[in-house]
Structure formats: C-alpha cells, structure tokens
Design a protein around this motif. Structure first.
Motif, PDB file in Angstrom:
ATOM      1  N   ARG A   8      77.724  83.202  60.179  1.00 39.84           N
ATOM      2  CA  ARG A   8      78.863  84.061  59.866  1.00 39.84           C
ATOM      3  C   ARG A   8      79.966  83.977  60.904  1.00 39.84           C
ATOM      4  N   SER A   9      79.681  83.420  62.065  1.00 42.92           N
ATOM      5  CA  SER A   9      80.667  83.356  63.142  1.00 42.92           C
ATOM      6  C   SER A   9      80.776  81.925  63.650  1.00 42.92           C
ATOM      7  N   ASP A  10      81.813  81.664  64.451  1.00 40.16           N
ATOM      8  CA  ASP A  10      81.986  80.331  65.029  1.00 40.16           C
ATOM      9  C   ASP A  10      80.799  79.975  65.918  1.00 40.16           C
ATOM     10  N   ALA A  11      80.314  80.947  66.683  1.00 39.99           N
ATOM     11  CA  ALA A  11      79.174  80.671  67.565  1.00 39.99           C
ATOM     12  C   ALA A  11      77.929  80.313  66.759  1.00 39.99           C
ATOM     13  N   GLU A  12      77.700  81.025  65.656  1.00 45.01           N
ATOM     14  CA  GLU A  12      76.534  80.729  64.820  1.00 45.01           C
ATOM     15  C   GLU A  12      76.681  79.373  64.152  1.00 45.01           C
ATOM     16  N   ARG A  13      77.896  79.042  63.738  1.00 42.77           N
ATOM     17  CA  ARG A  13      78.096  77.707  63.137  1.00 42.77           C
ATOM     18  C   ARG A  13      77.884  76.610  64.176  1.00 42.77           C
ATOM     19  N   THR A  14      78.329  76.850  65.412  1.00 41.33           N
ATOM     20  CA  THR A  14      78.098  75.879  66.486  1.00 41.33           C
ATOM     21  C   THR A  14      76.607  75.717  66.747  1.00 41.33           C
ATOM     22  N   LEU A  15      75.900  76.840  66.782  1.00 39.39           N
ATOM     23  CA  LEU A  15      74.455  76.794  66.991  1.00 39.39           C
ATOM     24  C   LEU A  15      73.776  75.986  65.893  1.00 39.39           C
ATOM     25  N   GLU A  16      74.084  76.289  64.644  1.00 42.49           N
ATOM     26  CA  GLU A  16      73.435  75.584  63.533  1.00 42.49           C
ATOM     27  C   GLU A  16      73.692  74.087  63.599  1.00 42.49           C
ATOM     28  N   ALA A  24      62.761  66.815  67.385  1.00 43.31           N
ATOM     29  CA  ALA A  24      61.447  67.449  67.271  1.00 43.31           C
ATOM     30  C   ALA A  24      61.431  68.576  66.248  1.00 43.31           C
ATOM     31  N   TRP A  25      62.610  69.101  65.909  1.00 43.36           N
ATOM     32  CA  TRP A  25      62.689  70.225  64.984  1.00 43.36           C
ATOM     33  C   TRP A  25      63.085  69.818  63.569  1.00 43.36           C
ATOM     34  N   LYS A  26      63.436  68.566  63.354  1.00 42.88           N
ATOM     35  CA  LYS A  26      63.985  68.158  62.053  1.00 42.88           C
ATOM     36  C   LYS A  26      63.021  68.353  60.883  1.00 42.88           C
ATOM     37  N   PRO A  27      61.709  68.172  61.063  1.00 45.01           N
ATOM     38  CA  PRO A  27      60.821  68.384  59.902  1.00 45.01           C
ATOM     39  C   PRO A  27      60.541  69.866  59.624  1.00 45.01           C
ATOM     40  N   CYS A  28      61.071  70.760  60.450  1.00 43.78           N
ATOM     41  CA  CYS A  28      60.654  72.170  60.409  1.00 43.78           C
ATOM     42  C   CYS A  28      61.754  73.084  59.860  1.00 43.78           C
ATOM     43  N   CYS A  29      61.324  74.247  59.436  1.00 45.47           N
ATOM     44  CA  CYS A  29      62.265  75.301  59.058  1.00 45.47           C
ATOM     45  C   CYS A  29      62.680  76.059  60.326  1.00 45.47           C
ATOM     46  N   LEU A  30      63.975  76.279  60.470  1.00 42.48           N
ATOM     47  CA  LEU A  30      64.502  76.948  61.648  1.00 42.48           C
ATOM     48  C   LEU A  30      65.116  78.287  61.266  1.00 42.48           C
ATOM     49  N   SER A  31      64.991  79.256  62.161  1.00 43.96           N
ATOM     50  CA  SER A  31      65.661  80.536  61.989  1.00 43.96           C
ATOM     51  C   SER A  31      66.136  81.003  63.354  1.00 43.96           C
ATOM     52  N   TYR A  32      67.085  81.905  63.364  1.00 46.92           N
ATOM     53  CA  TYR A  32      67.653  82.318  64.650  1.00 46.92           C
ATOM     54  C   TYR A  32      68.234  83.716  64.557  1.00 46.92           C
ATOM     55  N   GLN A  33      68.466  84.291  65.733  1.00 46.23           N
ATOM     56  CA  GLN A  33      69.143  85.578  65.811  1.00 46.23           C
ATOM     57  C   GLN A  33      69.869  85.677  67.139  1.00 46.23           C
ATOM     58  N   PRO A  34      70.968  86.428  67.200  1.00 45.52           N
ATOM     59  CA  PRO A  34      71.693  86.590  68.470  1.00 45.52           C
ATOM     60  C   PRO A  34      70.838  87.346  69.488  1.00 45.52           C
TER      61      PRO A  34
END
Length: 311
Positions: A8-16, A24-34
């Motif tokens: 929803r924000s520029d920082a979150e888009r940068t993170l994604e 190492a994370w490409k085969p996996c489902c990722l989730s995040y929070q501030p």
C-alpha cells in the motif's frame, strides 16, 4: 501479515520488489508486516513459509546514504554476530544495500526503565568493553568527522541553523582541539545507543541491533552518548566509569561530559539534515532543537572550562 502484491505504500512496494529477488525464498510463500521503531529507515518482519526463522528487513530511508556507509555497517554487524553480541545476519540483498538479519522473537526492546537497574547497566558496560576490545572496524569515523559531515550537508541542503550556530560551532572547535591535543583513544564503537537497539531476553541478557553508525571512534564517546541517551545522572556516570575501567578518575569523567556535548551537537546537526531529506513521519526539527538545547546546557555549565583543561 501482508502477502506479496498487497503493498500500500512506497516502502512496502520497495520491500516486495526486493524480497522476491532472494533466491533462497523464491520457491516459498512470503508475508510481511511493518515493524515500528527507528528514525532513519523503514523496517519489516518477513516470514517465509516453512522457515522457523523470522527475518528483519531494513529498507534504507531517503538520503541516508549521505551519512551511512552500508558496507561498513554490514561488516560491523558481522563482527557483532561473530562475538554473539548481535543477531545472525544474511547477505541476501547486500547488493541493494538492504540489510537482513534474524528477527529475535524471544527478545523485547529495552526501555529507559531497564537502565535504572544497576545490574542491567553493569551488563551493558561489560558488553561495551567487549565491543571495544574487538578488532578494528573497516571504517574510522570520529565524532568530529560526523559533525563536519553533517554541517556541510546542512549547508548544501539550505537547512535551518539555530541563531547561535556560530557560537556552538566555536565551542565544538575548542572542544575538538582540546581532545585532539590530549590524543584520541580509537576503538570499535556502537555510536547509536537508543533504547530500541538493546534487545533484552528473559534472562536479562542483551543483544545489540542496528550497526549503521558503528565505526572506530573515541572510546569514551561511546559511553558518553549512552549516558546522554538514557539521561544518567553524574553519580551513575561515575559508577559506569568505575565499572568500565576498574577505578574512577575525574579526568575521564571530564572527557565523558565533553563528549556528551559533542554527541548532542552531532545528532542535532544530523536532525537538521533529516529534516530536509527524510520522508518518515517524525519531527526532526523538534528533535534537533532539543539536542541543540541540551548541548548548550552542558556548555553553559560553569565547570565547562575546567572540563576542557582536564582533558
């Protein structure tokens, strides 16, 4: 927790955009929070499906490259990890200057209340002693270097100066001349002892996080800025000096107090840079003015000339 694509924000888009590049994370489902805390960057907790480790991911704030050497910060973090003073670190996104470390779920950020406990302070002093005895860091950056850097940046950015800026600068130069004449004691220093950078375990053990400002610097500056950040009385400072060195010396305490004033001048100038550059929701102007005020209160102390003579 947010899933990839929910930014929803520029920082979150940068993170994604960054974390999907981690092999190492490409085969996996990722989730995040501030993650709240800090006034330089935007921080996130990233979870990787099937991985018990939580990852702390730091997105650099706008303009922080002006005063943070990310490669030096990584080296300091690695050294702290090797000493078991800091968390595990990962080089997944070093090429983007994005820092990733283990998220320490079993620890909490300290508060000023923790530092009221003499036993807790003694643990911190012991940790500082270990840090200072470690091999030199790749970056030598004294408080003098930091102040000069920020002063030049404020000029370049057309930032605000307090009305007595010229007077404050003269006081800094006088203190610098006295300290340099006495000789500098350069060791690896943490340089950023905000309460949130001390993570406390149930057993009262401590881990440090955020080595962005770490450098080889004056030993007593590292202790003085810790005292300044936590509003220690001079009686407590005396205890810290005795705990650290094994004995108390008034000359060390004078040096300690002079460094407290320099720390406030450094961070007030830093705030004036951030006031022009940062996009974070933080009142850097107010923070800088407060730091200026506190530096004045130390320099206005009638004992200030005697502190300088004692160096």
């Amino acid at each position: 927790m947010l899933e990839i694509g929910a930014a929803r924000s520029d920082a979150e888009r940068t993170l994604e955009a960054a974390i999907v590049q981690v092999e190492a994370w490409k085969p996996c489902c990722l989730s995040y929070q501030p993650v709240s805390g800090g006034i330089s960057n935007t921080n996130f907790l990233v979870r990787v499906d099937g991985d018990p480790v939580g990852y702390f991911v730091k997105i650099p704030g706008r303009g922080t490259e002006m005063f943070i050497d990310r490669s030096a910060a990584r080296a300091a973090s690695k050294q702290a990890e090797a000493m078991d003073v800091g968390p595990r670190t990962f080089d997944f996104l070093d090429h983007l200057d994005i820092e990733i470390s283990e998220f320490l779920d079993d620890r909490r950020a300290s508060t000023h209340r923790d530092f009221l406990d003499p036993a807790f302070r003694a643990t911190v002093v012991s940790m500082y002693r270990r840090l200072h005895e470690a091999p030199p860091l790749p970056l030598t950056k004294t408080v003098f270097d930091m102040i000069e850097e920020h002063y030049e940046q404020v000029k370049q950015l057309g930032g605000y100066w307090p009305e007595d800026h010229a007077w404050l600068y003269r006081q800094y130069k006088q203190a610098r001349a006295a300290l340099e004449a006495s000789g500098l004691d350069l060791v690896p220093c943490f340089n950023d002892p905000m309460p949130g950078n001390f993570l406390v375990g149930d057993d009262k053990s401590i881990k440090l996080i955020d080595f962005e400002y770490a450098s080889n610097n004056e030993r007593l500056y590292d202790l003085a800025i810790w005292s300044s950040e936590h509003f220690f009385s001079e009686d407590v400072e005396q205890e810290i000096i005795e705990e650290y060195f094994g004995r108390y010396d008034k000359r060390w305490h004078a040096r300690f107090i002079v460094h407290k004033a320099l720390a406030d001048i450094k961070w007030s100038a830093w705030a004036l840079v951030q006031n022009r550059m940062s996009t974070l929701d933080f009142d850097f102007y107010k923070y800088g003015i407060w730091k200026h005020m506190r530096a004045r209160s130390i320099i206005y102390d009638p004992r200030w000339p005697s502190f300088l003579k004692a160096l």
